[in-house]
Design a protein around this motif. Structure first.
Motif, PDB file in Angstrom:
ATOM      1  N   VAL A  48     -44.357  -7.079 -25.897  1.00  0.00           N
ATOM      2  CA  VAL A  48     -43.812  -5.967 -25.097  1.00  0.00           C
ATOM      3  C   VAL A  48     -43.151  -6.514 -23.848  1.00  0.00           C
ATOM      4  CG1 VAL A  48     -44.446  -3.918 -23.776  1.00  0.00           C
ATOM      5  CG2 VAL A  48     -45.489  -4.318 -25.990  1.00  0.00           C
ATOM      6  N   LEU A  49     -43.852  -7.421 -23.183  1.00  0.00           N
ATOM      7  CA  LEU A  49     -43.301  -8.008 -21.968  1.00  0.00           C
ATOM      8  C   LEU A  49     -42.044  -8.811 -22.281  1.00  0.00           C
ATOM      9  CD1 LEU A  49     -43.699  -8.357 -18.961  1.00  0.00           C
ATOM     10  CD2 LEU A  49     -45.107 -10.365 -19.426  1.00  0.00           C
ATOM     11  N   SER A  50     -42.058  -9.553 -23.369  1.00  0.00           N
ATOM     12  CA  SER A  50     -40.883 -10.328 -23.774  1.00  0.00           C
ATOM     13  C   SER A  50     -39.716  -9.394 -24.074  1.00  0.00           C
ATOM     14  CB  SER A  50     -41.226 -11.163 -25.001  1.00  0.00           C
ATOM     15  OG  SER A  50     -40.088 -11.847 -25.453  1.00  0.00           O
ATOM     16  N   ASP A  51     -39.991  -8.276 -24.772  1.00  0.00           N
ATOM     17  CA  ASP A  51     -38.927  -7.294 -25.054  1.00  0.00           C
ATOM     18  C   ASP A  51     -38.392  -6.675 -23.775  1.00  0.00           C
ATOM     19  OD1 ASP A  51     -39.139  -7.797 -27.731  1.00  0.00           O
ATOM     20  OD2 ASP A  51     -40.349  -5.996 -28.190  1.00  0.00           O
ATOM     21  N   LEU A  52     -39.297  -6.329 -22.859  1.00  0.00           N
ATOM     22  CA  LEU A  52     -38.867  -5.749 -21.580  1.00  0.00           C
ATOM     23  C   LEU A  52     -38.010  -6.735 -20.801  1.00  0.00           C
ATOM     24  CD1 LEU A  52     -42.092  -3.899 -20.339  1.00  0.00           C
ATOM     25  CD2 LEU A  52     -39.954  -2.873 -21.106  1.00  0.00           C
ATOM     26  N   LEU A  53     -38.460  -7.997 -20.760  1.00  0.00           N
ATOM     27  CA  LEU A  53     -37.695  -9.010 -20.041  1.00  0.00           C
ATOM     28  C   LEU A  53     -36.353  -9.270 -20.715  1.00  0.00           C
ATOM     29  CD1 LEU A  53     -40.478 -11.553 -19.030  1.00  0.00           C
ATOM     30  CD2 LEU A  53     -39.267  -9.943 -17.557  1.00  0.00           C
ATOM     31  N   ASP A  54     -36.335  -9.294 -22.058  1.00  0.00           N
ATOM     32  CA  ASP A  54     -35.066  -9.480 -22.768  1.00  0.00           C
ATOM     33  C   ASP A  54     -34.107  -8.317 -22.509  1.00  0.00           C
ATOM     34  OD1 ASP A  54     -35.693 -11.920 -23.816  1.00  0.00           O
ATOM     35  OD2 ASP A  54     -36.379 -11.143 -25.765  1.00  0.00           O
ATOM     36  N   ASN A  55     -34.654  -7.101 -22.558  1.00  0.00           N
ATOM     37  CA  ASN A  55     -33.820  -5.925 -22.266  1.00  0.00           C
ATOM     38  C   ASN A  55     -33.274  -5.992 -20.847  1.00  0.00           C
ATOM     39  OD1 ASN A  55     -34.123  -4.838 -24.799  1.00  0.00           O
ATOM     40  ND2 ASN A  55     -35.807  -3.482 -24.214  1.00  0.00           N
ATOM     41  N   ARG A  56     -34.139  -6.348 -19.903  1.00  0.00           N
ATOM     42  CA  ARG A  56     -33.728  -6.445 -18.500  1.00  0.00           C
ATOM     43  C   ARG A  56     -32.673  -7.535 -18.349  1.00  0.00           C
ATOM     44  NH1 ARG A  56     -32.395  -4.049 -14.156  1.00  0.00           N
ATOM     45  NH2 ARG A  56     -32.873  -5.188 -12.260  1.00  0.00           N
ATOM     46  N   LYS A  57     -32.894  -8.659 -19.032  1.00  0.00           N
ATOM     47  CA  LYS A  57     -31.943  -9.765 -18.980  1.00  0.00           C
ATOM     48  C   LYS A  57     -30.587  -9.328 -19.544  1.00  0.00           C
ATOM     49  CE  LYS A  57     -31.277 -14.422 -20.825  1.00  0.00           C
ATOM     50  NZ  LYS A  57     -31.847 -15.446 -21.697  1.00  0.00           N
ATOM     51  N   ARG A  59     -29.383  -6.272 -19.708  1.00  0.00           N
ATOM     52  CA  ARG A  59     -28.763  -5.325 -18.770  1.00  0.00           C
ATOM     53  C   ARG A  59     -28.153  -6.057 -17.587  1.00  0.00           C
ATOM     54  NH1 ARG A  59     -33.385  -1.007 -18.879  1.00  0.00           N
ATOM     55  NH2 ARG A  59     -34.213  -2.563 -17.490  1.00  0.00           N
ATOM     56  N   ILE A  60     -28.880  -7.060 -17.077  1.00  0.00           N
ATOM     57  CA  ILE A  60     -28.346  -7.831 -15.948  1.00  0.00           C
ATOM     58  C   ILE A  60     -27.094  -8.583 -16.369  1.00  0.00           C
ATOM     59  CG2 ILE A  60     -28.829  -9.813 -14.447  1.00  0.00           C
ATOM     60  CD1 ILE A  60     -31.748  -8.831 -14.308  1.00  0.00           C
ATOM     61  N   LEU A  61     -27.123  -9.230 -17.548  1.00  0.00           N
ATOM     62  CA  LEU A  61     -25.939  -9.951 -18.036  1.00  0.00           C
ATOM     63  C   LEU A  61     -24.770  -8.995 -18.273  1.00  0.00           C
ATOM     64  CD1 LEU A  61     -27.530 -12.519 -20.536  1.00  0.00           C
ATOM     65  CD2 LEU A  61     -26.544 -12.986 -18.288  1.00  0.00           C
ATOM     66  N   SER A  62     -25.079  -7.832 -18.824  1.00  0.00           N
ATOM     67  CA  SER A  62     -24.033  -6.832 -19.054  1.00  0.00           C
ATOM     68  C   SER A  62     -23.441  -6.370 -17.714  1.00  0.00           C
ATOM     69  CB  SER A  62     -24.614  -5.644 -19.821  1.00  0.00           C
ATOM     70  OG  SER A  62     -23.666  -4.630 -19.940  1.00  0.00           O
ATOM     71  N   THR A  63     -24.310  -6.149 -16.743  1.00  0.00           N
ATOM     72  CA  THR A  63     -23.837  -5.732 -15.415  1.00  0.00           C
ATOM     73  C   THR A  63     -22.983  -6.837 -14.796  1.00  0.00           C
ATOM     74  OG1 THR A  63     -25.823  -4.388 -15.120  1.00  0.00           O
ATOM     75  CG2 THR A  63     -24.597  -4.959 -13.140  1.00  0.00           C
ATOM     76  N   ILE A  64     -23.414  -8.098 -14.961  1.00  0.00           N
ATOM     77  CA  ILE A  64     -22.639  -9.214 -14.418  1.00  0.00           C
ATOM     78  C   ILE A  64     -21.279  -9.302 -15.105  1.00  0.00           C
ATOM     79  CG2 ILE A  64     -22.541 -11.749 -14.320  1.00  0.00           C
ATOM     80  CD1 ILE A  64     -25.570 -11.703 -13.791  1.00  0.00           C
ATOM     81  N   ARG A  65     -21.253  -9.156 -16.461  1.00  0.00           N
ATOM     82  CA  ARG A  65     -19.972  -9.180 -17.181  1.00  0.00           C
ATOM     83  C   ARG A  65     -19.061  -8.049 -16.714  1.00  0.00           C
ATOM     84  NH1 ARG A  65     -23.103 -10.928 -21.637  1.00  0.00           N
ATOM     85  NH2 ARG A  65     -23.493  -8.786 -22.270  1.00  0.00           N
TER      86      ARG A  65
END
Length: 184
Positions: A48-57, A59-65
């Motif tokens: 769950v934590l890995s999925d949350l961190l991957d999702n957050r990652k 979103r952050i990468l998408s926001t950066i792009r």
């Protein structure tokens, strides 16, 4: 749910005769409880934590792009605006230079036109003054001649009798005959 909580409470109050139960001594069981809780959290929460961190990652990468794309678009817009600004500045400079030269040309044309108009007015004045003087002289001469003629006719009419009148007519006929003979 009521049965589960009742079961857990009954286990907590059982005497420890080698049977399973809860130890309510916090200090004795703290390290074991923490180890169990952390183990359970790591085992079950890892995904769950890995999925949350991957999702957050993601979103952050998408926001950066998106931010990079927006930045690139903004830089492109800024460059286009700079090009337009330089073009407008060049056109403004050309307009300013051409405008000033056009204004100067119009100013010179207006001054020249005003001088020409003044010269024409002066010439018209100089031409019209002698004409008006001549016209006034002619009118005065006409009036003087008319007055003199009236005066002469009045004098002749008052002094002229029939005989003098006949002699004057005969004298004028003689003058006309002599003029007639001269022309032939």
């Amino acid at each position: 749910m009521k049965n589960l909580s009742h079961f857990l409470l009954s286990l907590a109050h059982r005497p420890s005769d080698g049977a399973f139960g809860f130890n309510t001594d916090i200090f004795a069981t703290n390290l074991i409880n923490l180890s169990v809780v952390l183990g359970v959290l790591i085992f079950f929460g890892k995904g769950v934590l890995s999925d949350l961190l991957d999702n957050r990652k993601q979103r952050i990468l998408s926001t950066i792009r998106n931010s990079e794309e927006l930045r690139a678009g903004a830089l492109e817009q800024i460059e286009k605006a700079r090009v337009r600004l330089r073009k407008v500045e060049r056109e403004a400079d050309e307009f300013r230079v051409n405008g000033y030269s056009e204004i100067e040309r119009q100013k010179v044309n207006l001054i020249n036109g005003a001088y020409k108009n003044l010269e024409q007015l002066e010439n018209d004045k100089n031409e019209s003054i002698p004409l008006e003087q001549q016209r006034a002289i002619n009118q005065v001469q006409q009036r003087v001649f008319q007055q003199a003629l009236k005066g002469a006719l009045g004098t002749l009419n008052s002094c002229l009798n029939g005989e003098l009148h006949l002699r004057t007519i005969l004298a004028n006929i003689g003058i006309l005959d002599s003029m007639k003979e001269m022309t032939h």
